[in-house]
Scaffold this motif. Structure first.
Motif, PDB file in Angstrom:
ATOM      1  N   GLN A   1     -67.407  -6.171 -19.435  1.00 40.97           N
ATOM      2  CA  GLN A   1     -66.647  -5.497 -19.220  1.00 40.97           C
ATOM      3  C   GLN A   1     -65.713  -5.139 -18.859  1.00 40.97           C
ATOM      4  N   ASP A   2     -64.451  -4.210 -19.327  1.00 38.57           N
ATOM      5  CA  ASP A   2     -63.569  -3.675 -18.612  1.00 38.57           C
ATOM      6  C   ASP A   2     -62.865  -2.577 -19.117  1.00 38.57           C
ATOM      7  N   SER A   3     -62.084  -1.246 -18.881  1.00 38.74           N
ATOM      8  CA  SER A   3     -61.886  -0.629 -19.542  1.00 38.74           C
ATOM      9  C   SER A   3     -60.679  -0.790 -20.470  1.00 38.74           C
ATOM     10  N   LEU A   4     -61.124   0.449 -21.652  1.00 34.21           N
ATOM     11  CA  LEU A   4     -59.816   0.181 -22.916  1.00 34.21           C
ATOM     12  C   LEU A   4     -58.487   0.648 -22.625  1.00 34.21           C
ATOM     13  N   ARG A   5     -57.276  -0.083 -23.057  1.00 37.97           N
ATOM     14  CA  ARG A   5     -56.168   0.385 -23.371  1.00 37.97           C
ATOM     15  C   ARG A   5     -55.964   0.889 -23.888  1.00 37.97           C
ATOM     16  N   PRO A   6     -54.597   2.234 -23.806  1.00 40.13           N
ATOM     17  CA  PRO A   6     -53.952   2.787 -25.350  1.00 40.13           C
ATOM     18  C   PRO A   6     -53.522   1.242 -25.730  1.00 40.13           C
ATOM     19  N   THR A   7     -54.191   1.020 -27.457  1.00 37.58           N
ATOM     20  CA  THR A   7     -53.122   0.089 -28.218  1.00 37.58           C
ATOM     21  C   THR A   7     -51.604   0.880 -28.458  1.00 37.58           C
ATOM     22  N   LEU A   8     -50.573   0.162 -28.783  1.00 34.17           N
ATOM     23  CA  LEU A   8     -49.771   0.283 -29.643  1.00 34.17           C
ATOM     24  C   LEU A   8     -49.570   1.420 -30.448  1.00 34.17           C
ATOM     25  N   PHE A   9     -50.753   1.311 -31.187  1.00 32.58           N
ATOM     26  CA  PHE A   9     -50.248   2.922 -31.994  1.00 32.58           C
ATOM     27  C   PHE A   9     -50.443   4.158 -31.376  1.00 32.58           C
ATOM     28  N   ASP A  10     -51.541   3.605 -30.576  1.00 33.00           N
ATOM     29  CA  ASP A  10     -51.931   4.814 -30.313  1.00 33.00           C
ATOM     30  C   ASP A  10     -50.624   5.327 -28.847  1.00 33.00           C
ATOM     31  N   ARG A  11     -49.631   4.682 -28.454  1.00 30.79           N
ATOM     32  CA  ARG A  11     -48.725   4.860 -27.885  1.00 30.79           C
ATOM     33  C   ARG A  11     -47.676   5.613 -28.056  1.00 30.79           C
ATOM     34  N   ILE A  12     -48.056   5.004 -29.705  1.00 34.71           N
ATOM     35  CA  ILE A  12     -46.614   5.597 -30.455  1.00 34.71           C
ATOM     36  C   ILE A  12     -47.197   6.855 -31.250  1.00 34.71           C
ATOM     37  N   SER A  13     -47.895   7.480 -31.474  1.00 34.39           N
ATOM     38  CA  SER A  13     -49.084   8.668 -31.656  1.00 34.39           C
ATOM     39  C   SER A  13     -48.574   9.475 -30.206  1.00 34.39           C
ATOM     40  N   ASP A  14     -49.118   9.669 -29.528  1.00 37.74           N
ATOM     41  CA  ASP A  14     -48.528  10.047 -28.249  1.00 37.74           C
ATOM     42  C   ASP A  14     -46.941  10.428 -28.274  1.00 37.74           C
ATOM     43  N   PHE A  15     -46.208   9.497 -28.685  1.00 40.98           N
ATOM     44  CA  PHE A  15     -44.673   9.313 -28.122  1.00 40.98           C
ATOM     45  C   PHE A  15     -44.330  10.540 -29.120  1.00 40.98           C
ATOM     46  N   LYS A  16     -45.016  10.024 -30.514  1.00 43.56           N
ATOM     47  CA  LYS A  16     -44.726  11.731 -31.563  1.00 43.56           C
ATOM     48  C   LYS A  16     -45.306  12.944 -31.294  1.00 43.56           C
ATOM     49  N   ALA A  17     -46.122  12.796 -30.600  1.00 41.79           N
ATOM     50  CA  ALA A  17     -46.673  14.334 -30.173  1.00 41.79           C
ATOM     51  C   ALA A  17     -46.313  14.745 -29.279  1.00 41.79           C
ATOM     52  N   SER A  18     -45.388  13.791 -28.640  1.00 44.07           N
ATOM     53  CA  SER A  18     -44.463  14.765 -27.316  1.00 44.07           C
ATOM     54  C   SER A  18     -43.286  15.196 -28.016  1.00 44.07           C
ATOM     55  N   ARG A  19     -43.061  15.048 -29.152  1.00 47.39           N
ATOM     56  CA  ARG A  19     -41.331  15.822 -29.307  1.00 47.39           C
ATOM     57  C   ARG A  19     -41.583  16.853 -30.442  1.00 47.39           C
ATOM     58  N   ARG A  20     -40.463  17.505 -30.767  1.00 43.09           N
ATOM     59  CA  ARG A  20     -40.488  18.925 -30.967  1.00 43.09           C
ATOM     60  C   ARG A  20     -40.564  18.625 -32.504  1.00 43.09           C
TER      61      ARG A  20
ATOM     62  N   LYS B   1     -41.194  17.076 -36.803  1.00 42.76           N
ATOM     63  CA  LYS B   1     -42.178  15.511 -36.823  1.00 42.76           C
ATOM     64  C   LYS B   1     -40.977  14.884 -37.592  1.00 42.76           C
ATOM     65  N   PRO B   2     -41.241  13.514 -37.386  1.00 45.76           N
ATOM     66  CA  PRO B   2     -40.762  12.540 -37.627  1.00 45.76           C
ATOM     67  C   PRO B   2     -40.473  12.468 -39.573  1.00 45.76           C
ATOM     68  N   TYR B   3     -39.325  12.481 -40.359  1.00 48.23           N
ATOM     69  CA  TYR B   3     -38.254  12.260 -41.122  1.00 48.23           C
ATOM     70  C   TYR B   3     -38.548  10.877 -40.889  1.00 48.23           C
ATOM     71  N   ASN B   4     -38.888  10.391 -42.664  1.00 52.37           N
ATOM     72  CA  ASN B   4     -39.234   9.012 -43.096  1.00 52.37           C
ATOM     73  C   ASN B   4     -38.952   7.859 -42.435  1.00 52.37           C
ATOM     74  N   GLU B   5     -40.076   8.262 -41.408  1.00 52.02           N
ATOM     75  CA  GLU B   5     -40.714   7.413 -40.659  1.00 52.02           C
ATOM     76  C   GLU B   5     -40.902   5.604 -40.594  1.00 52.02           C
ATOM     77  N   THR B   6     -40.436   4.789 -39.920  1.00 56.00           N
ATOM     78  CA  THR B   6     -41.669   3.595 -40.147  1.00 56.00           C
ATOM     79  C   THR B   6     -40.998   2.625 -39.081  1.00 56.00           C
ATOM     80  N   ILE B   7     -42.308   1.488 -39.596  1.00 54.93           N
ATOM     81  CA  ILE B   7     -42.939   0.918 -37.641  1.00 54.93           C
ATOM     82  C   ILE B   7     -43.235  -0.723 -38.812  1.00 54.93           C
ATOM     83  N   PHE B   8     -43.054  -1.377 -37.793  1.00 50.28           N
ATOM     84  CA  PHE B   8     -42.916  -3.104 -37.835  1.00 50.28           C
ATOM     85  C   PHE B   8     -42.696  -3.581 -37.091  1.00 50.28           C
ATOM     86  N   LYS B   9     -43.072  -4.835 -37.456  1.00 50.50           N
ATOM     87  CA  LYS B   9     -43.420  -5.776 -35.793  1.00 50.50           C
ATOM     88  C   LYS B   9     -42.091  -6.750 -35.456  1.00 50.50           C
ATOM     89  N   TYR B  10     -42.135  -6.368 -33.497  1.00 50.69           N
ATOM     90  CA  TYR B  10     -40.587  -7.080 -33.808  1.00 50.69           C
ATOM     91  C   TYR B  10     -41.394  -8.043 -32.480  1.00 50.69           C
TER      92      TYR B  10
END
Length: 222
Positions: free
Chosen positions: A160-179, A181-190
């Motif tokens: 029993q605990d509260s869900l925390r935003p995943t990294l995918f959620d945080r990236i989507s929120d970051f993109k939504a805050s920008r004016r 749309k991204p062009y030629n975007e990519t994502i990878f493990k680091y």
């Protein structure tokens, strides 16, 4: 759960195989150790019962007319996932695992090459390659999904605990805050997180942003 007309799917993470079976009566998922062939945990629910192993609402997300809606009855959730492609996925966290069950329908132009955020037939894990991570995120953004998510410790026991935003959620929120749309975007493990980047035509350069896993307030399991 009765086995009549089961719809099934699976998700492989490390040495664990997660399998989901669903029909009009309910659904069941289990975690099996692929080395010993032992079923570690098994969870099931019938359509007239409440789901006791989830930490989120039952969500319908991504429909054309209503981007987000919470379902109030298990039978509605089961009816909708059985009309879709059922799926199960695991998202590893510092404190344990987030396991999501449900179904998805593609509403964009992207092919189902890997995981769809929470719902998938194969998916994102820290050891996956660049392409798997990219397709996982693309599918996460381009599909209609019906899902619910539970938190589990390292032994796959529900907590029993509260869900925390995943990294995918945080990236989507970051993109939504920008004016723009991204062009030629990519994502990878680091390292222990993810890198998200896009091409900046104004400077003729590629910009990268790092998203790190945050330490939880408390640690569950081993």
């Amino acid at each position: 759960m009765p086995k009549k007309q089961n719809k099934t799917n699976s998700f492989l993470f490390d040495t664990y195989l997660l399998t989901l079976a669903s029909n009009k009566y309910g659904f069941e998922f289990k975690i099996t150790d692929t080395r010993s062939k032992v079923v570690i945990q098994k969870y099931s629910v019938l359509k007239d019962e409440e789901i006791e192993f989830n930490n989120s609402p039952m969500v319908l997300n991504g429909s054309i007319f209503n981007r987000y809606r919470e379902l109030d009855e298990t039978k509605k959730f089961i009816r909708k996932i059985n009309r879709a492609k059922v799926g199960i996925s695991l998202y590893p966290t510092i404190y344990g695992y987030e396991i999501s069950v449900g179904g998805n329908k593609e509403i964009g132009n992207m092919a189902p090459m890997a995981a769809m955020g929470p719902i998938s037939s194969s998916g994102f894990s820290p050891s996956n390659s660049f392409n798997n991570t990219f397709y996982s995120y693309s599918y996460f953004e381009g599909n209609k999904s019906i899902y619910t998510t539970g938190l589990f410790n390292k032994d796959f026991e529900h907590i029993q605990d509260s869900l925390r935003p995943t990294l995918f959620d945080r990236i989507s929120d970051f993109k939504a805050s920008r004016r723009k749309k991204p062009y030629n975007e990519t994502i990878f493990k680091y390292k222990s997180g993810l890198m998200w980047g896009e091409y900046d035509s104004r400077t003729n350069s590629y910009k990268l942003w790092q998203f790190k896993n945050e330490n939880p307030a408390k640690n569950h399991g081993r």
